[in-house]
Design a protein around this motif. Structure first.
Motif, PDB file in Angstrom:
ATOM      1  N   THR A   1      17.808   1.365  22.164  1.00  0.00           N
ATOM      2  CA  THR A   1      18.610   0.551  21.258  1.00  0.00           C
ATOM      3  C   THR A   1      19.578  -0.337  22.038  1.00  0.00           C
TER       4      THR A   1
ATOM      5  N   TYR B   1      24.103  -1.058  18.365  1.00  0.00           N
ATOM      6  CA  TYR B   1      23.413  -0.433  17.233  1.00  0.00           C
ATOM      7  C   TYR B   1      23.184   1.063  17.453  1.00  0.00           C
TER       8      TYR B   1
ATOM      9  N   HIS C   1      17.712  -2.080   8.784  1.00  0.00           N
ATOM     10  CA  HIS C   1      19.060  -2.458   9.253  1.00  0.00           C
ATOM     11  C   HIS C   1      18.932  -3.210  10.587  1.00  0.00           C
TER      12      HIS C   1
ATOM     13  N   GLY D   1      12.145   3.452  18.398  1.00  0.00           N
ATOM     14  CA  GLY D   1      13.452   3.112  18.958  1.00  0.00           C
ATOM     15  C   GLY D   1      14.207   4.384  19.311  1.00  0.00           C
TER      16      GLY D   1
ATOM     17  N   SER E   1      10.694   4.563   7.992  1.00  0.00           N
ATOM     18  CA  SER E   1      10.894   4.539   6.542  1.00  0.00           C
ATOM     19  C   SER E   1      11.692   3.306   6.097  1.00  0.00           C
TER      20      SER E   1
ATOM     21  N   TYR F   1       5.076  -0.531  14.590  1.00  0.00           N
ATOM     22  CA  TYR F   1       6.427   0.035  14.586  1.00  0.00           C
ATOM     23  C   TYR F   1       6.590   0.743  13.230  1.00  0.00           C
TER      24      TYR F   1
ATOM     25  N   HIS G   1      16.925  -1.653  13.457  1.00  0.00           N
ATOM     26  CA  HIS G   1      15.471  -1.801  13.262  1.00  0.00           C
ATOM     27  C   HIS G   1      15.015  -3.218  13.624  1.00  0.00           C
TER      28      HIS G   1
ATOM     29  N   ALA H   1      19.840   4.319   8.924  1.00  0.00           N
ATOM     30  CA  ALA H   1      19.765   3.927   7.515  1.00  0.00           C
ATOM     31  C   ALA H   1      20.577   4.900   6.652  1.00  0.00           C
TER      32      ALA H   1
HETATM   33  P1  ADP Z   1      16.581   5.492  10.432  1.00  0.00           P
HETATM   34  O1  ADP Z   1      16.666   6.521  11.562  1.00  0.00           O
HETATM   35  O2  ADP Z   1      17.557   4.374  10.574  1.00  0.00           O
HETATM   36  O3  ADP Z   1      16.532   6.126   9.074  1.00  0.00           O
HETATM   37  P2  ADP Z   1      13.672   5.178  10.483  1.00  0.00           P
HETATM   38  O4  ADP Z   1      13.452   6.598  10.176  1.00  0.00           O
HETATM   39  O5  ADP Z   1      13.075   4.167   9.587  1.00  0.00           O
HETATM   40  O6  ADP Z   1      15.203   4.783  10.613  1.00  0.00           O
HETATM   41  O7  ADP Z   1      13.237   4.925  11.998  1.00  0.00           O
HETATM   42  C1  ADP Z   1      12.212   4.093  12.437  1.00  0.00           C
HETATM   43  C2  ADP Z   1      12.338   3.946  13.935  1.00  0.00           C
HETATM   44  O8  ADP Z   1      13.457   3.103  14.213  1.00  0.00           O
HETATM   45  C3  ADP Z   1      12.589   5.246  14.712  1.00  0.00           C
HETATM   46  O9  ADP Z   1      11.915   5.169  15.943  1.00  0.00           O
HETATM   47  C4  ADP Z   1      14.079   5.210  14.944  1.00  0.00           C
HETATM   48  O10 ADP Z   1      14.447   5.954  16.090  1.00  0.00           O
HETATM   49  C5  ADP Z   1      14.298   3.722  15.158  1.00  0.00           C
HETATM   50  N1  ADP Z   1      15.666   3.341  14.903  1.00  0.00           N
HETATM   51  C6  ADP Z   1      16.397   3.600  13.812  1.00  0.00           C
HETATM   52  N2  ADP Z   1      17.644   3.109  13.952  1.00  0.00           N
HETATM   53  C7  ADP Z   1      17.705   2.523  15.169  1.00  0.00           C
HETATM   54  C8  ADP Z   1      18.721   1.849  15.918  1.00  0.00           C
HETATM   55  N3  ADP Z   1      19.969   1.703  15.443  1.00  0.00           N
HETATM   56  N4  ADP Z   1      18.412   1.379  17.137  1.00  0.00           N
HETATM   57  C9  ADP Z   1      17.163   1.555  17.647  1.00  0.00           C
HETATM   58  N5  ADP Z   1      16.174   2.186  17.007  1.00  0.00           N
HETATM   59  C10 ADP Z   1      16.420   2.664  15.785  1.00  0.00           C
END
Ligand code: ADP
Length: 171
Positions: A119, A123, A14, A88, A9, A6, A17, A128
């Motif tokens: 999701t 959420y 949160h 996600g 960044s 998985y 995630h 983030a």
């Molecule tokens: P963010 O979009 O929160 O900055 P990341 O870039 O770290 O997070 O995303 C990592 C993975 O987690 C991606 O596939 C993103 O779509 C998924 N993701 C981020 N926020 C959520 C959420 N609220 N629910 C489900 N998946 C999420």
């Protein structure tokens, strides 16, 4: 052994995630939460901090491992013996990006599949970047992040009046 990665960044990790990580961990023998060290976005936390936070928050799940990485995610998958990338999906705009990335990864490595988990409703609006923006503007994000992440945000908070944009002040 079914191993999945998985990647993200996680700046900071949160509840959206965490929920995806826990649900993915129940589908595989091992889930590697892979934290990309140098994403093309501005970061609040250093890679060591993002990894430490995710490790502490996910430590109750024995088949989750958290590690930093650089380079291609498919190369990490090859090194770790992972066959699957987990992502996600929140909203339709996520789909477009995830679809593009999944096809690119298919080109880079035909042996790695991408699966997307939807999701949870609560959420769907959490990202983030929004968590950081709302927190900086003085909003309550305690329902969106683990208490350890909240503590890290407080520790990182700039002194009052410094670095807040006019846009943030409107939130
Ligand atoms: P963010 O979009 O929160 O900055 P990341 O870039 O770290 O997070 O995303 C990592 C993975 O987690 C991606 O596939 C993103 O779509 C998924 N993701 C981020 N926020 C959520 C959420 N609220 N629910 C489900 N998946 C999420």
């Amino acid at each position: 052994m079914r191993v999945a990665i998985y990647p993200g960044s996680f700046d900071p990790i949160h509840n959206g995630h965490t929920d995806i990580a826990m649900r993915a961990a129940s589908l595989f023998d091992k889930l590697i939460v892979a934290i990309y060290a140098v994403p093309q976005k501005s970061l609040l936390f250093q890679i060591e901090e993002r990894v430490a936070l995710a490790r502490a928050i996910l430590e109750s799940c024995s088949n989750i491992e958290v590690m930093p990485y650089t380079g291609l995610t498919v190369d990490l998958a090859r090194r770790c013996g992972a066959q699957t990338l987990v992502r996600g999906l929140r909203v339709i705009s996520d789909f477009e990006r995830e679809y593009q990335m999944a096809l690119m990864n298919q080109q880079l490595s035909s042996s790695v599949e991408t699966i997307c988990l939807m999701t949870r409703y609560e959420y769907a609006f959490v990202s983030a970047s929004l968590v950081k923006e709302v927190f900086e503007a003085g909003g309550d994000v305690s329902g969106m992040v683990h208490p350890l992440a909240l503590r890290a945000l407080h520790a990182r908070r700039q002194p009052a009046g410094c670095g807040r944009s006019a846009a943030s002040d409107e939130l």
